[in-house]
Scaffold this motif. Structure first.
Motif, PDB file in Angstrom:
ATOM      1  N   GLY A  81      69.580  44.074  24.382  1.00  0.00           N
ATOM      2  CA  GLY A  81      69.234  42.679  24.639  1.00  0.00           C
ATOM      3  C   GLY A  81      68.390  42.454  25.876  1.00  0.00           C
ATOM      4  O   GLY A  81      67.921  41.331  26.111  1.00  0.00           O
ATOM      5  N   GLU A  82      68.169  43.473  26.670  1.00  0.00           N
ATOM      6  CA  GLU A  82      67.452  43.280  27.935  1.00  0.00           C
ATOM      7  C   GLU A  82      66.002  42.837  27.730  1.00  0.00           C
ATOM      8  O   GLU A  82      65.473  42.057  28.532  1.00  0.00           O
ATOM      9  CB  GLU A  82      67.499  44.573  28.761  1.00  0.00           C
ATOM     10  CG  GLU A  82      66.891  44.403  30.146  1.00  0.00           C
ATOM     11  CD  GLU A  82      66.947  45.684  30.986  1.00  0.00           C
ATOM     12  OE1 GLU A  82      67.623  46.649  30.578  1.00  0.00           O
ATOM     13  OE2 GLU A  82      66.305  45.703  32.055  1.00  0.00           O
ATOM     14  N   ASP A  94      64.766  40.738  25.857  1.00  0.00           N
ATOM     15  CA  ASP A  94      64.653  39.277  25.724  1.00  0.00           C
ATOM     16  C   ASP A  94      65.251  38.521  26.904  1.00  0.00           C
ATOM     17  O   ASP A  94      65.285  37.289  26.891  1.00  0.00           O
ATOM     18  CB  ASP A  94      65.350  38.817  24.434  1.00  0.00           C
ATOM     19  CG  ASP A  94      64.505  39.145  23.214  1.00  0.00           C
ATOM     20  OD1 ASP A  94      63.261  39.099  23.335  1.00  0.00           O
ATOM     21  OD2 ASP A  94      65.086  39.454  22.158  1.00  0.00           O
ATOM     22  N   SER A  95      65.699  39.215  27.907  1.00  0.00           N
ATOM     23  CA  SER A  95      66.318  38.541  29.048  1.00  0.00           C
ATOM     24  C   SER A  95      65.266  37.867  29.914  1.00  0.00           C
ATOM     25  O   SER A  95      64.103  38.275  29.953  1.00  0.00           O
ATOM     26  CB  SER A  95      67.093  39.556  29.896  1.00  0.00           C
ATOM     27  OG  SER A  95      66.191  40.458  30.519  1.00  0.00           O
ATOM     28  N   ALA A  96      65.678  36.826  30.620  1.00  0.00           N
ATOM     29  CA  ALA A  96      64.746  36.127  31.516  1.00  0.00           C
ATOM     30  C   ALA A  96      64.222  37.079  32.587  1.00  0.00           C
ATOM     31  O   ALA A  96      63.038  37.021  32.963  1.00  0.00           O
ATOM     32  CB  ALA A  96      65.449  34.923  32.158  1.00  0.00           C
ATOM     33  N   TYR A 122      63.711  40.330  32.422  1.00  0.00           N
ATOM     34  CA  TYR A 122      62.675  41.239  31.918  1.00  0.00           C
ATOM     35  C   TYR A 122      61.418  40.481  31.537  1.00  0.00           C
ATOM     36  O   TYR A 122      60.303  40.962  31.741  1.00  0.00           O
ATOM     37  CB  TYR A 122      63.191  42.066  30.737  1.00  0.00           C
ATOM     38  CG  TYR A 122      62.198  43.160  30.358  1.00  0.00           C
ATOM     39  CD1 TYR A 122      61.934  44.212  31.225  1.00  0.00           C
ATOM     40  CD2 TYR A 122      61.501  43.114  29.154  1.00  0.00           C
ATOM     41  CE1 TYR A 122      61.002  45.194  30.908  1.00  0.00           C
ATOM     42  CE2 TYR A 122      60.570  44.095  28.825  1.00  0.00           C
ATOM     43  CZ  TYR A 122      60.327  45.137  29.700  1.00  0.00           C
ATOM     44  OH  TYR A 122      59.397  46.104  29.388  1.00  0.00           O
ATOM     45  N   ARG A 123      61.589  39.278  30.983  1.00  0.00           N
ATOM     46  CA  ARG A 123      60.403  38.468  30.635  1.00  0.00           C
ATOM     47  C   ARG A 123      59.577  38.105  31.876  1.00  0.00           C
ATOM     48  O   ARG A 123      58.375  37.894  31.788  1.00  0.00           O
ATOM     49  CB  ARG A 123      60.828  37.192  29.899  1.00  0.00           C
ATOM     50  CG  ARG A 123      61.426  37.462  28.529  1.00  0.00           C
ATOM     51  CD  ARG A 123      60.350  37.545  27.472  1.00  0.00           C
ATOM     52  NE  ARG A 123      60.904  37.934  26.182  1.00  0.00           N
ATOM     53  CZ  ARG A 123      60.317  37.689  25.013  1.00  0.00           C
ATOM     54  NH1 ARG A 123      59.167  37.052  24.959  1.00  0.00           N
ATOM     55  NH2 ARG A 123      60.874  38.094  23.893  1.00  0.00           N
ATOM     56  N   GLY A 173      58.274  40.666  26.300  1.00  0.00           N
ATOM     57  CA  GLY A 173      59.474  41.433  25.952  1.00  0.00           C
ATOM     58  C   GLY A 173      59.162  42.800  25.372  1.00  0.00           C
ATOM     59  O   GLY A 173      59.953  43.373  24.632  1.00  0.00           O
TER      60      GLY A 173
END
Lengths: 217, 217
Positions: free
Chosen positions: A43-44, A46-48, A50-51, A57
């Motif tokens: 899920g990383e 799509d994390s804020a 990582y973005r 992403g």
């Protein structure tokens, strides 16, 4: 200098060896620069957080002591500034190197993708067969132009550079396609690029990451 | 400093205002730099001399007192080096500007082209309708990511730069498409870019070239 690139933990077999972190891995090998890999957790991507590093992403994202950065083309331009092994020194040749990086990523890669990806992601859909002819005609035109440029040249500029790394990783997508063999000068150029030890090591390193993180059978 | 860009003498009406010499024209306007236009004569785009300047026989090609160059992205990076009006000064922001130029030209423009161009160049072919759905889904995803980045930002980096010129000229292709309106932050960003006088003057200049060279009715 501490250099980090991001990588997916694992991708399906058809994509292994073709994920774009291959490009900075190869460039860093050519430059003799060490790097570590930030493997994305569940899920990383799509994390804020990582973005903020990679807005789409995707991989690769890049970080060193001076900058954080995304897009393989921009990352390679940045890395090229760190090593005389990756770029011509002459201003005219350095400008041409940048031109060829944009050509590889804008004039050529989208045409390769249009030929290859429909059969991978849309197999069996009604439009796929009809789209193939126009897609092949467009990449054929581009390869003809590229072949003209390569006449009398070993590399896109007077010496091997990050432009060749980008172009070779783009052209690799065509290795199973008849259209590449219709342009033997381009095929020979691709072989010349892929024979470099820096490519072999980059490919092995990417595959090792995926092997180490393969899902349980 | 003598700056020259190449332009087609004339293109069909659907392409007028969208040919990529618009990008250096806009950038040079923002920088306050004069330029002249080399208008391609009959057959010149395919000549060996022009292919040595622009290997794909396209426009724009660029020349100044220091370098000759092709690819609008590379030309704009080069022009950005000539004027503080076109690029951030901070190293991190300048790196992000380069990243966004590659994003616009590799992550986004090919998806815009796949949505728009089939209906222009392949109208009536059997695959065109089926291809539209997948093409729209892909550009929708990209616009969603771009919208996330633009949250709280007026420009792609802390100040207007050549990355915004490239991105705006890419997004302009979507102005008649519903998918752009589904991302109002992106639509507002595009409007903000296109409201700049440097864009208006570039557009007028491109259209004036085509008007002056229109074929006899």
């Amino acid at each position: 200098m501490s250099i980090v690139i991001s990588s997916f933990a694992w991708v399906p077999p058809f994509a292994q060896g073709y994920v774009k972190d291959l490009r900075p891995r190869w460039a860093l090998n050519e430059a003799g620069l060490d790097y570590s890999v930030h493997i994305l957790g569940d899920g990383e991507a799509d994390s804020a957080a990582y973005r903020a590093w990679q807005p789409f992403g995707q991989v690769p994202a890049y970080r060193d002591d001076a900058v954080t950065l995304f897009e393989s083309g921009a990352i390679l331009l940045h890395i090229a500034g760190k090593s005389p092994a990756l770029a011509p020194r002459d201003a005219q040749e350095a400008a041409l190197m940048q031109a060829w990086m944009f050509s590889a990523l804008n004039a050529i890669e989208p045409k390769v993708d249009n030929l290859i990806l429909p059969g991978v992601f849309h197999a069996g859909e009604a439009w796929v067969d009809g789209f193939r002819g126009p897609a092949e005609a467009l990449i054929d035109l581009r390869l003809k132009s590229l072949s003209g440029w390569l006449d009398g040249r070993d590399w896109l500029t007077g010496r091997f550079s990050v432009a060749d790394i980008v172009m070779a990783t783009v052209l690799r997508g065509l290795q199973e396609e008849p259209v590449l063999q219709r342009h033997p000068r381009v095929a020979a150029y691709l072989d010349r690029c892929l024979a470099r030890p820096g490519f072999e090591r980059a490919l092995a390193a990417q595959l090792a990451t995926f092997a180490a993180n393969a899902p349980a059978a």
